[in-house]
Design an enzyme around this catalytic site. Structure first.
Site, PDB file in Angstrom:
ATOM      1  N   SER A 222       0.868  -1.184   0.000  1.00 31.96           N
ATOM      2  CA  SER A 222       0.000   0.000   0.000  1.00 31.96           C
ATOM      3  C   SER A 222       0.902   1.229   0.000  1.00 31.96           C
ATOM      4  O   SER A 222       2.087   1.132   0.383  1.00 31.96           O
ATOM      5  CB  SER A 222      -0.845  -0.007   1.279  1.00 31.96           C
ATOM      6  OG  SER A 222      -1.491   1.235   1.484  1.00 31.96           O
TER       7      SER A 222
ATOM      8  N   TYR B 175      -2.427  -1.644  10.410  1.00 31.27           N
ATOM      9  CA  TYR B 175      -2.362  -1.745   8.947  1.00 31.27           C
ATOM     10  C   TYR B 175      -1.019  -1.217   8.442  1.00 31.27           C
ATOM     11  O   TYR B 175      -0.354  -1.837   7.605  1.00 31.27           O
ATOM     12  CB  TYR B 175      -3.526  -0.940   8.350  1.00 31.27           C
ATOM     13  CG  TYR B 175      -3.686  -1.036   6.857  1.00 31.27           C
ATOM     14  CD1 TYR B 175      -4.438  -2.068   6.280  1.00 31.27           C
ATOM     15  CD2 TYR B 175      -3.112  -0.095   5.994  1.00 31.27           C
ATOM     16  CE1 TYR B 175      -4.614  -2.154   4.909  1.00 31.27           C
ATOM     17  CE2 TYR B 175      -3.276  -0.175   4.619  1.00 31.27           C
ATOM     18  CZ  TYR B 175      -4.028  -1.198   4.079  1.00 31.27           C
ATOM     19  OH  TYR B 175      -4.200  -1.283   2.710  1.00 31.27           O
TER      20      TYR B 175
HETATM   21  P1  NAD Z   1     -11.486  -6.233  -0.288  1.00 27.67           P
HETATM   22  O1  NAD Z   1     -12.104  -6.129   1.071  1.00 27.67           O
HETATM   23  O2  NAD Z   1     -12.315  -5.928  -1.487  1.00 27.67           O
HETATM   24  O3  NAD Z   1     -10.823  -7.667  -0.493  1.00 27.67           O
HETATM   25  C1  NAD Z   1     -10.109  -8.310   0.516  1.00 27.67           C
HETATM   26  C2  NAD Z   1     -10.006  -9.778   0.182  1.00 27.67           C
HETATM   27  O4  NAD Z   1      -9.304 -10.426   1.272  1.00 27.67           O
HETATM   28  C3  NAD Z   1     -11.368 -10.460   0.081  1.00 27.67           C
HETATM   29  O5  NAD Z   1     -11.347 -11.429  -0.946  1.00 27.67           O
HETATM   30  C4  NAD Z   1     -11.508 -11.150   1.445  1.00 27.67           C
HETATM   31  O6  NAD Z   1     -12.374 -12.266   1.426  1.00 27.67           O
HETATM   32  C5  NAD Z   1     -10.069 -11.547   1.687  1.00 27.67           C
HETATM   33  N1  NAD Z   1      -9.822 -11.863   3.090  1.00 27.67           N
HETATM   34  C6  NAD Z   1     -10.074 -11.120   4.195  1.00 27.67           C
HETATM   35  N2  NAD Z   1      -9.765 -11.811   5.301  1.00 27.67           N
HETATM   36  C7  NAD Z   1      -9.292 -13.030   4.889  1.00 27.67           C
HETATM   37  C8  NAD Z   1      -8.814 -14.186   5.555  1.00 27.67           C
HETATM   38  N3  NAD Z   1      -8.759 -14.263   6.894  1.00 27.67           N
HETATM   39  N4  NAD Z   1      -8.422 -15.240   4.810  1.00 27.67           N
HETATM   40  C9  NAD Z   1      -8.495 -15.195   3.450  1.00 27.67           C
HETATM   41  N5  NAD Z   1      -8.934 -14.130   2.768  1.00 27.67           N
HETATM   42  C10 NAD Z   1      -9.326 -13.057   3.489  1.00 27.67           C
HETATM   43  O7  NAD Z   1     -10.211  -5.266  -0.204  1.00 27.67           O
HETATM   44  P2  NAD Z   1      -9.253  -4.633  -1.332  1.00 27.67           P
HETATM   45  O8  NAD Z   1      -9.374  -3.158  -1.217  1.00 27.67           O
HETATM   46  O9  NAD Z   1      -9.417  -5.309  -2.632  1.00 27.67           O
HETATM   47  O10 NAD Z   1      -7.834  -5.003  -0.696  1.00 27.67           O
HETATM   48  C11 NAD Z   1      -6.959  -5.976  -1.249  1.00 27.67           C
HETATM   49  C12 NAD Z   1      -5.546  -5.664  -0.816  1.00 27.67           C
HETATM   50  O11 NAD Z   1      -5.155  -4.397  -1.361  1.00 27.67           O
HETATM   51  C13 NAD Z   1      -5.364  -5.557   0.694  1.00 27.67           C
HETATM   52  O12 NAD Z   1      -4.133  -6.126   1.068  1.00 27.67           O
HETATM   53  C14 NAD Z   1      -5.349  -4.059   0.915  1.00 27.67           C
HETATM   54  O13 NAD Z   1      -4.636  -3.702   2.078  1.00 27.67           O
HETATM   55  C15 NAD Z   1      -4.626  -3.599  -0.333  1.00 27.67           C
HETATM   56  N6  NAD Z   1      -4.837  -2.186  -0.636  1.00 27.67           N
HETATM   57  C16 NAD Z   1      -6.082  -1.703  -0.884  1.00 27.67           C
HETATM   58  C17 NAD Z   1      -6.223  -0.350  -1.170  1.00 27.67           C
HETATM   59  C18 NAD Z   1      -7.560   0.262  -1.463  1.00 27.67           C
HETATM   60  O14 NAD Z   1      -7.649   1.497  -1.519  1.00 27.67           O
HETATM   61  N7  NAD Z   1      -8.606  -0.518  -1.684  1.00 27.67           N
HETATM   62  C19 NAD Z   1      -5.111   0.477  -1.187  1.00 27.67           C
HETATM   63  C20 NAD Z   1      -3.859  -0.051  -0.927  1.00 27.67           C
HETATM   64  C21 NAD Z   1      -3.728  -1.395  -0.662  1.00 27.67           C
END
Ligand code: NAD
Length: 260
Positions: free
Chosen positions: A142, A155
């Site tokens: 991130s 986080y």
């Molecule tokens: P999201 O909530 O849409 O997806 C998260 C995924 O992780 C889902 O498929 C969920 O089922 C899975 N998950 C959660 N807990 C779990 C567990 N215990 N075991 C297995 N799977 C599990 O979120 P997103 O925004 O797509 O985030 C995905 C990644 O991207 C994360 O690591 C997040 O930190 C990172 N990220 C997101 C953003 C943003 O702005 N959305 C920015 C930077 C980084």
């Protein structure tokens, strides 16, 4: 070149992970989906990948807080997809609270899912990649792996941790045809962020659109969300031949956030 490679994407039942899974499938790669959610919905996603892209797609329900289930997931990838060519550590959760009010169990859960799970997948997948003489590890960190913001201690600690893990693994596998890199997205509109927008709207007693403009995108110079497809395209690029010399990098894709 990704045709018939096996790609494991943790947390790919939603958001960025699902976008990455789709992009790899569109390149002809076979996919292991993983993540939480409704079983019938997940089966629809899995079958959809197979019919849309004519690839093999399998699903592992492994909970990323449980090392034994993570080991089962990699074994399943070996058995059903023939190995792990590309490992995308993407599963992640968020919790927002001041450090002195941060629930310890939330801290443990975030460190487990956002950081420790990537250690376990990596330690088990690296021997398979070494045996194959080729591999790609892509960690979804991130902008918060590079800079901090208040109220996200767990986080940000986890994301800075995964940037460190990325560099260390990159040094260890550099001569084996394997690379390990991190992608550092800024704000991407996914269910994870939608929940934060709702929470901020309640705290600030502001309409959602104002929260998006004045609170969420305040640090993102472009003032627009990064697209899931853009993050997915970067992951696919890092898996390709043109990225063979990119190793140990933590690449921002954040509209300029960490340029501040
Ligand atoms: P999201 O909530 O849409 O997806 C998260 C995924 O992780 C889902 O498929 C969920 O089922 C899975 N998950 C959660 N807990 C779990 C567990 N215990 N075991 C297995 N799977 C599990 O979120 P997103 O925004 O797509 O985030 C995905 C990644 O991207 C994360 O690591 C997040 O930190 C990172 N990220 C997101 C953003 C943003 O702005 N959305 C920015 C930077 C980084």
């Amino acid at each position: 070149m990704l045709n018939e490679k096996s790609v494991v994407v943790t947390g790919s039942t939603s958001g960025i992970g699902l976008g990455i899974a789709r992009s790899f499938a569109s390149e002809g790669a076979n996919i292991m989906l993983n993540g939480l959610g409704d079983a019938a919905e997940i089966e629809k996603l899995r079958a959809g990948l197979e019919s849309d892209y004519k690839v093999k797609a399998v699903y592992s329900p492994a909970d990323m807080t449980r090392p034994s289930e993570i080991a089962d997931m990699i074994a399943q990838a070996q058995g059903e997809l023939g190995g792990v060519d590309v490992l995308v550590n993407n599963a992640g959760i968020q919790h927002v609270a001041p450090v002195d009010e941060f629930p310890p169990e939330k801290w443990d859960q975030i460190i487990a899912i956002n950081l420790t799970a990537a250690f376990h997948t990596t330690r088990i997948a690296v021997p398979l990649m070494k045996a194959a003489g080729w591999g790609r590890i892509i960690n979804i960190a991130s902008a918060h792996g590079l800079v901090a913001s208040p109220f996200k201690s767990a986080y940000i600690a986890a994301k800075h941790g995964i940037v460190g893990l990325t560099k260390t693994v990159a040094l260890e596998i550099a001569e084996q045809g394997i690379t390990c890199n991190a992608i550092c997205p800024g704000w991407v509109k996914t269910p994870l962020v939608d929940k934060q927008i709702d929470a901020q709207a309640a705290v600030h007693k502001m309409p959602r659109d104002d929260v998006i403009r004045k609170v969420v995108l305040a640090k993102q110079p472009t003032k627009s969300f990064v697209k899931i497809e853009e993050v997915a395209a970067l992951a696919v690029f890092l898996a390709g031949d043109a990225a063979a010399s990119i190793n140990g990098a933590s690449m921002p894709i954040d509209g300029g956030w960490v340029a501040h």
